[in-house]
Write an enzyme that holds these catalytic residues in place. Sequence first.
Site, PDB file in Angstrom:
ATOM      1  N   TYR A 102      25.640  29.025 -31.625  1.00  0.00           N
ATOM      2  CA  TYR A 102      26.055  29.759 -30.433  1.00  0.00           C
ATOM      3  C   TYR A 102      27.235  30.689 -30.712  1.00  0.00           C
ATOM      4  CZ  TYR A 102      23.281  26.329 -27.827  1.00  0.00           C
ATOM      5  OH  TYR A 102      22.276  25.548 -27.354  1.00  0.00           O
ATOM      6  N   SER A 192      17.668  13.031 -19.478  1.00  0.00           N
ATOM      7  CA  SER A 192      16.985  12.347 -20.557  1.00  0.00           C
ATOM      8  C   SER A 192      17.472  10.907 -20.584  1.00  0.00           C
ATOM      9  CB  SER A 192      17.283  13.028 -21.896  1.00  0.00           C
ATOM     10  OG  SER A 192      16.825  14.357 -21.894  1.00  0.00           O
ATOM     11  N   GLY A 235      10.607  12.545 -23.185  1.00  0.00           N
ATOM     12  CA  GLY A 235      10.016  13.290 -24.286  1.00  0.00           C
ATOM     13  C   GLY A 235       8.548  12.947 -24.486  1.00  0.00           C
ATOM     14  N   GLY A 264      12.319  20.516 -21.491  1.00  0.00           N
ATOM     15  CA  GLY A 264      12.940  19.840 -20.354  1.00  0.00           C
ATOM     16  C   GLY A 264      13.066  20.740 -19.143  1.00  0.00           C
ATOM     17  N   ASP A 265      13.364  22.008 -19.376  1.00  0.00           N
ATOM     18  CA  ASP A 265      13.455  22.967 -18.266  1.00  0.00           C
ATOM     19  C   ASP A 265      12.077  23.191 -17.640  1.00  0.00           C
ATOM     20  OD1 ASP A 265      16.146  23.257 -18.967  1.00  0.00           O
ATOM     21  OD2 ASP A 265      15.683  24.897 -20.339  1.00  0.00           O
TER      22      ASP A 265
END
Length: 323
Positions: A102, A192, A235, A264-265
Amino acid sequence: MSVCLLTFGESMVSLRAGGPLANGGTLNMQVAGAESNVAIGVARLGHSAAWAGAVGADPHGEFILKQLRGEGVQLHHTVHADRSTGVMFLEQRTADLSRAFYYRAGSAGATISRGQVAAALDGGTRILHLTGITPALSPEARDAVEYAAERAAAEGVVVSLDVNYRSKLWSRDQAGAVLGPLARHATIVIASDDELDLVAVPPDGNGEATSPADEARAAAHLLELGVSEVVVKRGAAGAAVHTADGLLEAPAIPVTCVDTVGAGDAFTAGYLSALLDGEDVAGRLKRGILAGAFAVSTRGDWEGLPRRDELALLDSARGSTQR
């Protein structure tokens, strides 16, 4: 004008490499951001969605705005003249492992403010979707998230909180100190199985929810605090929803996995779109898993997300089990 779903946070430019970045080669530019991923997913499934955020006065910011508009997402954005749009490099290090790097410190996206969020909320929404990423960006962003959650809950808006822990932004202790109180305003908490401890440490334990009993205790604690649904993403093992009526579980759909980024989104977008359609918990869980299957079987953060008429393409989900 009121929308079905409002979310806000930082969207970045993602530069993807097909192999190790150190080897050079071609990079593919895409839009990345958990919140905008969910907004795109909900819009593709037929509901109005809006995203609030800030980008820099640069080509990267212009690219993000064009992509979101092209997907039908309504924008409440500012263009920051003195800060750059965040950038992320993503390398496919092995067939099963990708790594993100990042460059977002001091970015335009971190300047999201209470005033900007208030203006977006003034337009009205059925669901406010928040993630645990945004409050980690800056004190200003944290204030905006806390204000939005408290205001939306007081106004009877469904508040969805996806924990979405990012270790490169803050420690687990820092995240827990912010997200635990934030969860008290949530209607739906999504996490999660290794994130539940960040929002709910059961009275008789602590640490990560590493067993079904730990998960059940953490979920029960959240339900006691007023959360209506605790959604656990597992997952490849599927997903589960804890409510006052009990536990509902469903397995994942067997697909060829090529890219787990954004899965996940995608699940969250599917789950919330089904809620907007009036589906029961089982229907929401099923659509979330369907959307997640689309995501992992295609490359990109959101590019493979399904449209409503495409859901049947993978609609071979096995039945869920209630207990």
